[in-house]
Design a protein around this motif. Structure first.
Motif, PDB file in Angstrom:
ATOM      1  N   VAL A  32      -0.655  18.252  -2.897  1.00 56.50           N
ATOM      2  CA  VAL A  32       0.127  18.172  -1.653  1.00 56.50           C
ATOM      3  C   VAL A  32       0.649  16.763  -1.416  1.00 56.50           C
ATOM      4  CG1 VAL A  32      -1.219  20.026  -0.609  1.00 56.50           C
ATOM      5  CG2 VAL A  32      -1.866  17.665  -0.180  1.00 56.50           C
ATOM      6  N   LEU A  33       0.074  15.779  -2.094  1.00 56.28           N
ATOM      7  CA  LEU A  33       0.553  14.402  -1.942  1.00 56.28           C
ATOM      8  C   LEU A  33       2.012  14.280  -2.345  1.00 56.28           C
ATOM      9  CD1 LEU A  33      -2.588  12.613  -3.428  1.00 56.28           C
ATOM     10  CD2 LEU A  33      -1.884  12.614  -1.025  1.00 56.28           C
ATOM     11  N   GLY A  34       2.488  15.189  -3.203  1.00 58.68           N
ATOM     12  CA  GLY A  34       3.875  15.150  -3.643  1.00 58.68           C
ATOM     13  C   GLY A  34       4.876  15.359  -2.519  1.00 58.68           C
ATOM     14  N   MET A  35       4.463  16.002  -1.429  1.00 56.58           N
ATOM     15  CA  MET A  35       5.359  16.228  -0.301  1.00 56.58           C
ATOM     16  C   MET A  35       5.195  15.204   0.811  1.00 56.58           C
ATOM     17  SD  MET A  35       7.519  18.580  -0.779  1.00 56.58           S
ATOM     18  CE  MET A  35       7.885  20.131  -1.582  1.00 56.58           C
ATOM     19  N   LEU A  36       4.182  14.326   0.681  1.00 58.23           N
ATOM     20  CA  LEU A  36       3.930  13.352   1.741  1.00 58.23           C
ATOM     21  C   LEU A  36       4.332  11.947   1.330  1.00 58.23           C
ATOM     22  CD1 LEU A  36       2.794  12.986   4.562  1.00 58.23           C
ATOM     23  CD2 LEU A  36       0.517  12.714   3.560  1.00 58.23           C
ATOM     24  N   ILE A  37       4.139  11.628   0.054  1.00 51.51           N
ATOM     25  CA  ILE A  37       4.503  10.313  -0.449  1.00 51.51           C
ATOM     26  C   ILE A  37       5.951  10.335  -0.932  1.00 51.51           C
ATOM     27  CG2 ILE A  37       4.010   8.610  -2.252  1.00 51.51           C
ATOM     28  CD1 ILE A  37       1.087   9.502  -2.140  1.00 51.51           C
ATOM     29  N   PRO A  38       6.782   9.383  -0.510  1.00 46.42           N
ATOM     30  CA  PRO A  38       8.205   9.415  -0.898  1.00 46.42           C
ATOM     31  C   PRO A  38       8.406   9.186  -2.390  1.00 46.42           C
ATOM     32  CG  PRO A  38       7.635   7.324   0.134  1.00 46.42           C
ATOM     33  CD  PRO A  38       6.428   8.208   0.286  1.00 46.42           C
ATOM     34  N   GLY A  62      -0.012   8.970   3.296  1.00 47.14           N
ATOM     35  CA  GLY A  62      -0.261   9.456   1.949  1.00 47.14           C
ATOM     36  C   GLY A  62      -1.415   8.735   1.285  1.00 47.14           C
ATOM     37  N   MET A  63      -1.463   7.406   1.445  1.00 44.08           N
ATOM     38  CA  MET A  63      -2.565   6.626   0.887  1.00 44.08           C
ATOM     39  C   MET A  63      -3.895   6.993   1.556  1.00 44.08           C
ATOM     40  SD  MET A  63      -1.181   4.735  -1.466  1.00 44.08           S
ATOM     41  CE  MET A  63      -0.171   6.185  -1.748  1.00 44.08           C
ATOM     42  N   LEU A  64      -3.858   7.197   2.871  1.00 46.47           N
ATOM     43  CA  LEU A  64      -5.069   7.586   3.588  1.00 46.47           C
ATOM     44  C   LEU A  64      -5.563   8.951   3.126  1.00 46.47           C
ATOM     45  CD1 LEU A  64      -4.250   6.478   7.268  1.00 46.47           C
ATOM     46  CD2 LEU A  64      -6.031   5.544   5.780  1.00 46.47           C
ATOM     47  N   LEU A  65      -4.635   9.878   2.942  1.00 43.97           N
ATOM     48  CA  LEU A  65      -5.017  11.220   2.513  1.00 43.97           C
ATOM     49  C   LEU A  65      -5.628  11.190   1.120  1.00 43.97           C
ATOM     50  CD1 LEU A  65      -4.996  14.146   3.467  1.00 43.97           C
ATOM     51  CD2 LEU A  65      -2.766  14.426   2.365  1.00 43.97           C
ATOM     52  N   ALA A  66      -5.033  10.428   0.206  1.00 45.19           N
ATOM     53  CA  ALA A  66      -5.590  10.305  -1.140  1.00 45.19           C
ATOM     54  C   ALA A  66      -6.994   9.691  -1.086  1.00 45.19           C
ATOM     55  CB  ALA A  66      -4.669   9.445  -2.007  1.00 45.19           C
TER      56      ALA A  66
END
Length: 449
Positions: A152-158, A185-189
């Protein structure tokens, strides 16, 4: 209350068509045509509105951002540079518990900066990471849940396709949206990695720690990062190429050197150069163009129909009516926020993320603004909530993408859905924290743009 001769018909007709399985683009187009006719009573107004909307969409260079960024990601994927970086991350974490799971999250984080589609991340790391995790004794459901969750990071990180679509629908700066997604995005990762470390500590069997001394045997034809020869020069080219493209494209957009469309074009050209340097053939180039065309063309048609749908909402007064309903309802801001999140979460179980945006954002964004929510924060939270729905049953698209990519009959989708629960819970918790503390999304846009 709604005037059910117009506003009610528009909403009921659209929902009915979608639930009957009619393609979202067709549903939007039909509903828009009917809505405009009911509002004006003139067929030539319907024809003129469709024609003018189509002409404006064709002239708007913003729409070119999507296929160009997707082309950049396709070239980068075919170059093998991201795979090289994943292998390097994996080897550098040899002494860390659950290193393969952590490497998958970090690899997805890097891959997210070069592709705006989470499905591409899910498919790629299902093929790269799963065989090795399986060979090292990882619980299959846990391994695949990690792949699906981190994708899902693919839709949050530009550069994110969802951010581009949201920017087009709400007429926000795509560059500011890109910046707003970096820190979340960094926080989620980071939260994903913390969860994996905790899971490894509590349940060592999930990450195969009881098999540390056992020989590792990969299935025939499976990708083996340990056997993959990674020459120093090859690694340097991959790292410099990927980081150079990311910094050039996103930095150029953020500092106003070029527009998002120009940045996407530059990124695609640089990625093509890297792919050829890394050995991509002419056939690979043609396949990349074809793959992007198949994926981006339906999205662009959806955006055209969504633009028509937005005009219909404005002409018929549906957006104003819904906003007034919520404002006059006496609901608190957090109650309205919870209702919107619940709607997105339920829709995410049934249809894809872009379709959810096209159906709901033109309606719910004005409602959120009426309750004083920060516009940038609401956009990023919306993207997170919609993506969380893609991990939930019965039709979680990312889960089925991972399942299709591995072709392993010994693990069912129910195991992947179960293992993905912690990831979407983490996403919803982060979304609530961002709404409570909007500076998380605003600090970078305010500082750099």
């Amino acid at each position: 209350m709604f005037d059910f001769s117009t506003e009610g018909v528009i909403i009921v007709l659209l929902l009915s068509l979608v639930m009957l399985g009619v393609h979202v683009a067709v549903s939007l187009a039909v509903t828009s045509a009917v809505g405009i006719y009911l509002t004006t009573g003139k067929l030539h107004v319907v024809q003129a509105t469709v024609a003018s909307t189509s002409a404006e969409a064709l002239r708007d260079f913003t729409f070119a951002v999507i296929p160009l960024f997707m082309l950049m990601g396709e070239f980068m994927g075919r170059s093998g540079a991201v795979t090289d970086i994943y292998i390097a991350i994996n080897r550098s974490l040899r002494t860390v518990p659950a290193r393969l799971g952590i490497a998958t999250v970090l690899g997805n984080t890097v891959f997210s900066f070069v592709t705006g589609v989470s499905i591409a991340s899910a498919a790629a790391f299902a093929r790269i990471g799963y065989p090795e995790m399986k060979a090292h004794g990882y619980n299959k459901g846990f391994a695949l849940g990690t792949i699906a969750g981190s994708s899902v990071l693919g839709m949050l990180i530009p550069p994110s396709v969802l951010m581009i679509v949201w920017g087009i629908l709400t007429e926000q700066s795509i560059g500011r949206l890109f910046l707003a997604g970096v820190l979340p995005g960094m926080l989620l990762a980071t939260l994903f990695i913390i969860y994996i470390l905790i899971a490894a500590r509590v349940r060592p069997d999930l990450v195969g720690q009881q098999m540390q001394d056992a020989p590792v045997v990969l299935e025939e034809g499976a990708f083996d990062s340990t056997a993959h020869e990674l020459k120093p020069a090859q690694f340097v080219v991959s790292v410099v190429g990927v980081l150079g493209i990311i910094c050039s494209v996103l930095g150029g957009i953020w500092f106003g050197i070029f527009t998002p469309t120009e940045g996407a074009g530059a990124g695609a050209a640089l990625a093509l150069l890297l792919a050829f340097v890394k050995g991509m053939t002419g056939r690979g180039f043609i396949d990349a163009i074809y793959a992007v065309g198949k994926t981006s063309a339906p999205i662009l048609i959806l955006l055209l129909c969504a633009a028509l749908y937005s005009r219909t909402l404005a002409m018929s007064g549906v957006t104003t009516e819904i906003r007034s309903f919520f404002v006059d309802s006496g609901f608190g801001a957090w109650t309205v926020f919870a209702i919107i999140i619940l709607i997105w979460f339920i829709l995410g179980m049934i249809i894809d993320s872009i379709s959810i945006m096209l159906l709901t954002v033109p309606i719910v964004e004005p409602v959120a603004m009426a309750f004083g929510f920060d516009q940038l924060t609401f956009a990023i939270v919306g993207i997170i909530a919609i993506e969380a729905g893609l991990l939930t049953p019965p039709f979680g698209l990312l889960v089925y993408t991972v399942k299709a990519a591995i072709r392993d009959d010994s693990v069912g989708v129910q195991h992947i859905f179960w293992s993905a629960i912690p990831y979407w819970l983490i996403m919803l918790a982060l979304a609530a924290a961002m709404m409570a503390f909007p500076f998380i999304t605003n600090v970078l846009p305010n500082a750099l743009m």
